[in-house]
Design an enzyme around this catalytic site. Structure first.
Site, PDB file in Angstrom:
ATOM      1  N   TYR A 145      70.405 -28.834  14.027  1.00 24.49           N
ATOM      2  CA  TYR A 145      69.506 -27.775  15.042  1.00 24.49           C
ATOM      3  C   TYR A 145      70.348 -26.678  15.285  1.00 24.49           C
ATOM      4  CZ  TYR A 145      66.411 -26.739  18.624  1.00 24.49           C
ATOM      5  OH  TYR A 145      65.534 -26.228  19.565  1.00 24.49           O
ATOM      6  N   SER A 181      65.405 -20.914  20.171  1.00 28.04           N
ATOM      7  CA  SER A 181      66.367 -21.673  20.792  1.00 28.04           C
ATOM      8  C   SER A 181      67.602 -20.892  21.358  1.00 28.04           C
ATOM      9  CB  SER A 181      66.426 -22.857  20.279  1.00 28.04           C
ATOM     10  OG  SER A 181      67.696 -23.719  21.254  1.00 28.04           O
ATOM     11  N   LYS A 216      68.886 -22.886  13.811  1.00 31.17           N
ATOM     12  CA  LYS A 216      68.494 -22.063  14.987  1.00 31.17           C
ATOM     13  C   LYS A 216      69.253 -20.773  14.794  1.00 31.17           C
ATOM     14  CE  LYS A 216      65.146 -24.101  16.412  1.00 31.17           C
ATOM     15  NZ  LYS A 216      63.667 -23.676  16.432  1.00 31.17           N
TER      16      LYS A 216
END
Length: 263
Positions: free
Chosen positions: A151, A138, A155
């Site tokens: 997140y 991502s 990531k």
């Protein structure tokens, strides 16, 4: 990486980017595409749609024994794994208030699953003198996912691990790419937008929302060129450069966007 006659495994393969990769890899002439997902029925549906080269498998990527078993079964069926796509991912849609269970799940799915995959496939790949890992990380892994602390954190860790693998093993034939798209038209983004989640709204306001098939196109090109960072949204490179050159200015601009969307 020429995908013709390659044996590929895709985790999180039952929808979104994963299913688009499965279809595209088959169209590129892959010898076998293993569609692995926690939702076994959905994985079978995707595999049936891809055609005879596809095989569905149930997989919890947070269980290392299941990952090892999937790799062993694939190697028994097809003789090898040429490309392993660690694509499964989860969001939390929260900040520091997210409980330990939410942080732990994000860590296990977004980071440790990549570690488990590497542990399982590296011995055979290194023995053959070649292999490829594609990690879906991502744009949050090189920038920031507004509204989702876990997140963002996991990531970034996923990109860091992919880079470490590339630096450590490239001279032994291993190739590694980190796929870092921004907005993609998947249930993850659609559900966030429907709920009015700030992070989803920031993504939608920051650039084009691509289809999973467009992301798959970028992946095929990136693998052919053996690029470490595969950026379906070219603007992410510009954002990352600005972030590195002027972190204070970058953060100020992002805060301004957040204020505008909250107004």
């Amino acid at each position: 990486m020429n995908l013709t006659d390659r044996v590929v495994v895709i985790t999180g393969g039952a929808g979104g980017i994963g299913s688009a990769l499965a279809r595209r890899f088959a169209a590129e002439g892959a010898a076998a595409v293993v569609v692995a997902d926690l939702d076994a029925d959905a994985a079978r549906t995707v595999a049936d749609g891809v055609g005879p080269v596809a095989h569905a498998a149930a997989l919890d990527v947070t269980d290392e024994e299941q990952v090892r078993a999937l790799v062993a079964d694939t190697e028994r069926r097809y003789g090898r794994i040429d490309l392993f796509c660690a694509n499964a991912g989860v969001t939390t849609s929260g900040g520091v208030e997210v409980d330990d269970a939410g942080w732990d799940r994000a860590w296990r799915v977004n980071v440790l699953s990549h570690v488990y995959a590497a542990r399982a496939v590296l011995p055979a790949m290194l023995a053959r003198g070649g292999g490829y890992l594609l990690h879906t990380c991502s744009a949050a892994g090189v920038l920031t996912a507004v509204g989702d602390a876990a997140y963002t954190t996991t990531k970034h860790a996923a990109v860091g691990f992919a880079e470490w693998l590339s630096v450590t093993y490239r001279d032994q034939g291993l190739r590694v790419s980190a796929l870092c798209p921004q907005g993609v038209d998947t249930p993850m983004l659609a559900e966030g937008l429907a709920a009015g989640h700030l992070g989803a709204r920031v993504i939608a306001a920051s650039g084009a929302v691509l289809s999973p098939d467009q992301v798959a196109d970028s992946v095929v090109t990136g693998l052919a060129e053996e690029r470490f960072l595969i950026l379906p949204h070219p603007e992410v490179a510009a954002y990352a450069l600005r972030r590195a050159e002027d972190p204070d200015g970058w953060q100020a601009g992002l805060r301004k966007l957040v204020r505008r969307l909250r107004a």
